[in-house]
Enzyme design. Sequence first.
Site, PDB file in Angstrom:
ATOM      1  N   VAL A  68      65.258  49.327  32.159  1.00  0.00           N
ATOM      2  CA  VAL A  68      64.868  50.328  31.165  1.00  0.00           C
ATOM      3  C   VAL A  68      66.115  50.948  30.543  1.00  0.00           C
ATOM      4  O   VAL A  68      67.065  51.277  31.244  1.00  0.00           O
ATOM      5  CB  VAL A  68      64.031  51.458  31.814  1.00  0.00           C
ATOM      6  CG1 VAL A  68      63.607  52.483  30.765  1.00  0.00           C
ATOM      7  CG2 VAL A  68      62.815  50.878  32.520  1.00  0.00           C
ATOM      8  N   CYS A  69      66.096  51.080  29.212  1.00  0.00           N
ATOM      9  CA  CYS A  69      67.252  51.640  28.520  1.00  0.00           C
ATOM     10  C   CYS A  69      66.809  52.795  27.633  1.00  0.00           C
ATOM     11  O   CYS A  69      66.423  52.597  26.499  1.00  0.00           O
ATOM     12  CB  CYS A  69      67.906  50.538  27.690  1.00  0.00           C
ATOM     13  SG  CYS A  69      69.533  50.985  27.099  1.00  0.00           S
TER      14      CYS A  69
END
Lengths: 265, 166
Positions: free
Chosen positions: B88-89
Amino acid sequence: MDHVDSSSFSMSDYERQQEEIESETKSSPIVGDKQSIESLRQAYNPDNEQVQKKINELIQNYSVWRTVRGDGNCFIRAFLFSVCEELVLKKDTTKQKHFQSVLKNSLESLVNLGYPEMLLDDFYSVLDDLVTEIGEGKIKSVDELQQRFVDPDTKDAIICYMRFLISAYMQLNGDEYIPYVLGTTDHVTMDSYCKTELEGMYKEVDNIIVSATCAACGVSLRLECVDAQNRDSTQQVQTITFPDQSEPTIFMLYRPGHYDILYKR
Amino acid sequence: MSNHAALRLGKELSELQKNPVEGFSAGLVDDSNLFEWEVFIVGPPDTLYEGGFFRATLKFTDEYPNKPPVMHFLTPMWHPNIYKDGKVCISILHPPGDDEYGYEKSSERWLPIHSAESVLISVISMLSAPNDESPANIDAAKQWREQKDEYKKKVKQFVRKSQEEM
């Protein structure tokens, strides 16, 4: 930073470079031992006459210096160490009680500003315990204080709490600081400035925060700025005192991007 | 090594188990290791992800909470801000000053007073409101921008798959 060709500079290159810088930083002590001011010459380019002239000037007034790790926390760490060192050496209970009440009031302010007490308390209690132990004489010497400052369970929590303490002070005295924030940064609110420039660990602080730190703690600080610039003045080392015109009790050496502790002759 | 991180993680976990937050549940991957969490996220109602059930890990280091955790979805996801490998970014998983990812200056960044809970709440809101500025999955981001209907269809497929996996 040097120009890099972004097409060949991938995210993992960036991360690797960050890790290299980090491991280099971690090889220097968090709070170093006292050293003779003469050794400062080696910290700069010995061939730079301008800088060596400034060091000659410093040597007139200071005998010893102490390094602090350049991990972005250096100003706050140097400041807090100097404040605690004075408490240890002078055993001045009024000052110790004052600092402890500054801590306690800041926690109340932060909770009123909507910060989560449960999480803040982890940091607060570590710093409060440290100052209590100084007051009770359990930390008797500067060596013992230095041990505590590098202890894994103490070293970051106390810096973290100082960041929030300064943030609370700046937000509550926003009228005083917002003109500087608007004038020198691209933030338009104190909230965004504090969250971005102050509250995160390892974030280097600017002059506005240096000034607010002294005001928040009621401490007078003198900075001696040693850089390679030639000043059009008989006195080559630029000196800044916070608050202006006050009588400083703690002293720091400022090189662009870094702070270390200085001791008067 | 610091006890601070472990104490803090223990406190956060027991708080979440005492007072669960709607939308996710959290536990340890291995009961002897506080630094690796397994979380289950329920696809938020009234969004494309409704009805989905997503498994993810949160990994912390002993520099927590000075530094943020890393989050990976184990359930395959189709979303502009989730890499194809599940990482996840989003801005809250990066400290202030970490500007390489192109987030806006005003976006919420990691601070030591954030927590696993605040990360998960941000991730849940990210599901229905992708951040176009810093795509992790460029194909998903392009589709989200240019072919919304295709994007919706694809997300629904992933949601169905997540239900089958349960």
